[in-house]
Design a protein around this motif. Structure first.
Motif, mmCIF file in Angstrom:
data_model
loop_
_atom_site.group_PDB
_atom_site.id
_atom_site.type_symbol
_atom_site.label_atom_id
_atom_site.label_comp_id
_atom_site.label_asym_id
_atom_site.label_seq_id
_atom_site.Cartn_x
_atom_site.Cartn_y
_atom_site.Cartn_z
ATOM 1 N N GLY A 1 52.206 48.529 25.907
ATOM 2 C CA GLY A 1 51.446 49.592 26.568
ATOM 3 C C GLY A 1 51.695 50.889 25.834
ATOM 4 O O GLY A 1 51.458 50.999 24.633
ATOM 5 N N GLY A 2 52.231 51.856 26.566
ATOM 6 C CA GLY A 2 52.517 53.142 25.928
ATOM 7 C C GLY A 2 53.714 53.100 25.001
ATOM 8 O O GLY A 2 53.831 53.909 24.077
ATOM 9 N N GLY A 3 54.634 52.158 25.251
ATOM 10 C CA GLY A 3 55.802 52.034 24.388
ATOM 11 C C GLY A 3 56.718 53.241 24.434
ATOM 12 O O GLY A 3 57.408 53.540 23.465
ATOM 13 N N ILE A 4 56.748 53.928 25.576
ATOM 14 C CA ILE A 4 57.513 55.168 25.671
ATOM 15 C C ILE A 4 59.004 54.923 25.883
ATOM 16 O O ILE A 4 59.843 55.553 25.249
ATOM 17 N N ARG A 5 59.336 53.993 26.760
ATOM 18 C CA ARG A 5 60.748 53.816 27.109
ATOM 19 C C ARG A 5 61.426 52.700 26.335
ATOM 20 O O ARG A 5 62.614 52.788 26.031
ATOM 21 N N HIS A 6 60.718 51.644 26.015
ATOM 22 C CA HIS A 6 61.360 50.473 25.414
ATOM 23 C C HIS A 6 60.860 50.172 24.002
ATOM 24 O O HIS A 6 60.978 49.057 23.516
ATOM 25 N N ILE B 1 57.836 63.959 29.969
ATOM 26 C CA ILE B 1 57.322 64.053 31.336
ATOM 27 C C ILE B 1 57.642 62.790 32.131
ATOM 28 O O ILE B 1 57.857 62.842 33.346
ATOM 29 N N LEU B 2 57.720 61.642 31.453
ATOM 30 C CA LEU B 2 58.099 60.402 32.126
ATOM 31 C C LEU B 2 59.571 60.460 32.541
ATOM 32 O O LEU B 2 59.938 60.018 33.636
ATOM 33 N N GLY C 1 55.033 51.563 34.586
ATOM 34 C CA GLY C 1 55.193 50.267 33.937
ATOM 35 C C GLY C 1 54.399 50.162 32.648
ATOM 36 O O GLY C 1 54.881 49.627 31.646
ATOM 37 N N TYR C 2 53.165 50.689 32.668
ATOM 38 C CA TYR C 2 52.323 50.640 31.468
ATOM 39 C C TYR C 2 52.940 51.459 30.339
ATOM 40 O O TYR C 2 53.017 51.002 29.190
ATOM 41 N N PHE D 1 64.403 54.584 39.320
ATOM 42 C CA PHE D 1 63.016 54.853 39.702
ATOM 43 C C PHE D 1 62.359 53.694 40.437
ATOM 44 O O PHE D 1 61.828 53.873 41.538
ATOM 45 N N ASN D 2 62.344 52.507 39.837
ATOM 46 C CA ASN D 2 61.614 51.390 40.435
ATOM 47 C C ASN D 2 62.157 51.015 41.806
ATOM 48 O O ASN D 2 61.394 50.746 42.746
#
Length: 282
Positions: free
Chosen positions: A238-243, A177-178, A231-232, A203-204
């Motif tokens: 944080g969520g650790g989703i992208r990096h 979803i991100l 960002g979180y 995005f940013n």
């Protein structure tokens, strides 16, 4: 036993969705086919489904009769969806502990069956959760300014995220979803907002351009929230989703948190799609 609303044990919230019973029967057949104790396995499942109807079962005269009797108990138990799901889950868990040599469906498999037939329930051990109280935020299906190909990508990604949530794959669900949020944001590239053109390609930068051209407006505030959440979730601590996730400080996303993140992002996507349509018309 699964944990759920105790009132459901005496007053059914509704029958099991069509198709679930047939798939569970197929799975039971595959379990029973392991080894030379086919009837014993069928009798095992009979006991649990009989219990779901408030009755007890007795040993059948043959494996074929055991299969027929099991179908009868499953048909009766199907009138109460939570008890039906619990009977199958508990039977599998008990069999796994008493006969570890027998492979049984895990929670992901059971949840996938439930999701495929829109059963409205999900197992989150030790709980059975009604998804009626946690329905996904609806995203408008046909924004006027997005072509059909883009719409198909959006709907496919939304469906994939829901499927991953149903299977208990929380990180992958939020990741999907991100990704969709970042993808939808690219629709603003080159858009004339009336006070400037969106120059960003990612995005940013796209969010920064939109905020700059809408200072003090609702879009500015919404994008501030979206950027903070993005960002979180992207951060290793944080969520650790992208990096990736920091192995010493990272946070494991729980199912209820994953649902929150997915619903928040779905609502933001719906809003951004509507804003894109509005700005395109203007």
């Amino acid at each position: 036993m699964l944990k759920f609303n105790g009132a459901w044990r005496f007053d059914t919230p509704g029958p099991i969705a069509n198709g679930v019973s047939a798939e569970f029967s197929t799975l039971i057949g595959k379990i029973a086919a392991q080894g030379s104790h086919q009837q014993a396995i069928l009798e095992h499942f009979k006991n649990f489904f009989a219990g779901a109807t408030g009755s007890t079962s007795s040993w059948s005269s043959s494996a074929s009769w055991a299969e027929s009797d099991l179908e009868g108990y499953m048909s009766d138990a199907a009138a109460n969806a939570p008890l039906f799901i619990e009977a199958f889950y508990d039977a599998c868990e008990t069999l796994h502990h008493t006969h570890p040599d027998h492979a049984v469906p895990d929670v992901a498999v059971i949840n996938r069956v439930l999701a495929n037939h829109n059963a409205g329930y999900q197992i989150r051990p030790p709980d059975l959760v009604s998804q009626n109280a946690q329905e996904a935020i609806e995203v408008t299906q046909e924004p006027l300014s997005l072509d059909q190909q883009a719409q198909e990508i959006i709907q496919q990604s939304l469906k994939q995220s829901e499927q991953l949530l149903a299977e208990g794959r929380t990180r992958q669900a939020v990741q999907e979803i991100l990704w969709l949020l970042e993808t939808v944001s690219t629709a603003f590239q080159g858009l004339d907002t009336g006070s400037g053109t969106v120059q960003g390609k990612y995005f940013n930068k796209i969010a920064d351009d939109l905020r700059k051209h809408h200072k003090g407006q609702i879009l500015d505030q919404v994008l501030a929230w979206v950027t903070t959440l993005h960002g979180y979730l992207s951060s290793p601590t944080g969520g650790g989703i992208r990096h990736g996730t920091d192995l010493s400080k990272g946070i494991i996303i729980q199912p209820n948190e994953a649902r929150l993140f997915c619903n928040l992002i779905r609502s933001y996507i719906s809003y951004l799609m509507a804003e894109h349509a509005r700005l395109s018309k203007a």
